[in-house]
Design an enzyme around this catalytic site. Structure first.
Site, mmCIF file in Angstrom:
data_model
loop_
_atom_site.group_PDB
_atom_site.id
_atom_site.type_symbol
_atom_site.label_atom_id
_atom_site.label_comp_id
_atom_site.label_asym_id
_atom_site.label_seq_id
_atom_site.Cartn_x
_atom_site.Cartn_y
_atom_site.Cartn_z
ATOM 1 N N ASP A 16 0.860 -1.193 0.000
ATOM 2 C CA ASP A 16 0.000 0.000 0.000
ATOM 3 C C ASP A 16 0.887 1.229 0.000
ATOM 4 O O ASP A 16 1.937 1.249 0.664
ATOM 5 C CB ASP A 16 -0.925 0.034 1.221
ATOM 6 C CG ASP A 16 -1.919 1.197 1.125
ATOM 7 O OD1 ASP A 16 -2.888 1.075 0.361
ATOM 8 O OD2 ASP A 16 -1.709 2.220 1.806
ATOM 9 N N GLU A 18 0.849 5.642 0.222
ATOM 10 C CA GLU A 18 0.150 6.906 0.443
ATOM 11 C C GLU A 18 0.876 7.960 -0.381
ATOM 12 O O GLU A 18 2.119 8.003 -0.384
ATOM 13 C CB GLU A 18 0.138 7.284 1.923
ATOM 14 C CG GLU A 18 -0.610 6.297 2.813
ATOM 15 C CD GLU A 18 -2.073 6.144 2.453
ATOM 16 O OE1 GLU A 18 -2.670 7.109 1.926
ATOM 17 O OE2 GLU A 18 -2.629 5.055 2.685
ATOM 18 N N HIS A 177 -5.733 5.024 5.899
ATOM 19 C CA HIS A 177 -4.899 5.937 5.124
ATOM 20 C C HIS A 177 -3.509 6.103 5.728
ATOM 21 O O HIS A 177 -2.796 7.048 5.415
ATOM 22 C CB HIS A 177 -5.571 7.299 4.937
ATOM 23 C CG HIS A 177 -6.973 7.188 4.432
ATOM 24 N ND1 HIS A 177 -7.287 6.485 3.286
ATOM 25 C CD2 HIS A 177 -8.154 7.641 4.933
ATOM 26 C CE1 HIS A 177 -8.591 6.538 3.101
ATOM 27 N NE2 HIS A 177 -9.128 7.221 4.077
ATOM 28 N N ASP A 182 -3.177 0.061 6.416
ATOM 29 C CA ASP A 182 -3.952 -0.444 5.277
ATOM 30 C C ASP A 182 -3.330 -1.715 4.711
ATOM 31 O O ASP A 182 -4.044 -2.625 4.272
ATOM 32 C CB ASP A 182 -4.051 0.627 4.187
ATOM 33 C CG ASP A 182 -5.022 1.738 4.554
ATOM 34 O OD1 ASP A 182 -5.684 1.634 5.604
ATOM 35 O OD2 ASP A 182 -5.114 2.719 3.783
#
Length: 224
Positions: A16, A18, A177, A182
């Site tokens: 994941d 960001e 987030h 996540d």
């Protein structure tokens, strides 16, 4: 069955990211987390140890205010800057750790698992190009496993939080987030689906090559 046999010598790794926007070419990568998926002696899939990094925006990167507001990440926060890594150093550290796991499992390449996986893969590939890390990158360049698709098949859900709840997994929206959180939740969801939904009866079955549709005329008495 060994892990390498289950996915054709691919090591599944949940990823994941960001970011500071949606454009992988122009917007900053701010966080990345990776968790390899492993298989125990009882045939149960489980998340391995996490590898993650807070990343300093690359030079000239776009920082979209709406994206930063959504993730809650402040790249200029002194506490964040104290732990953030240069993009190249952070990626190569994570890649090195994944290659060690891959070797231990006798797999030839990592395959990215993500929730909307091509978004994560696009930012990963862009960062690899920026940092000249192609030879360090253990991931397949375009193949992915997407938990959006798997969750839709298993639960009729496509949102990560809803899919986790449908699977009976805890999900704290206050921690969403964060790349690490996540990734942990996506890894748990992926393992839950693998562990609870059996493969189809003909899975991994390779039939021997036979000319069953073509008769040998010499064996047909009607042709003699």
């Amino acid at each position: 069955m060994a892990l390498k046999e289950r996915f054709r010598k691919f090591l599944p790794v949940v990823v994941d990211v960001e970011t500071a926007g949606f454009n992988a070419q122009t917007d900053a990568l701010l966080e990345i987390a990776c968790i390899p998926i492993l298989l125990d002696e009882h045939g149960v899939f489980y998340p391995g140890d996490a590898l993650n990094a807070h990343i300093e925006p690359f030079e000239g990167a776009n920082l979209e205010p709406s994206a930063l507001a959504f993730t809650g990440i402040d790249p200029k926060n002194p506490m964040r800057k104290a732990i953030a890594e240069d993009e190249k150093m952070g990626l190569r550290r994570i890649f090195k750790g994944l290659k060690e796991v891959r070797r231990d499992e006798d797999c030839r390449q990592c395959v990215l698992i993500g929730h909307n996986a091509h978004f994560d893969l696009a930012f990963l590939n862009a960062a690899v190009l920026r940092t000249n890390s192609k030879n360090h990158n253990p991931f397949h360049q375009f193949s992915v496993f997407d938990t959006v698709t798997l969750a839709a098949l298993a639960f009729g859900q496509t949102v990560l939080a809803r899919a986790c709840k449908a699977a009976g997994l805890d999900f704290d929206g206050n921690n969403a987030h964060s790349a690490l959180y996540d990734t942990q939740k996506t890894a748990e969801l992926f393992c839950h689906i693998l562990n609870n939904y059996p493969m189809l009866p003909n899975a991994l079955h390779v039939a021997p090559v036979q000319d069953t549709l073509i008769e040998d005329p010499s064996k047909n008495s009607d042709n003699n």
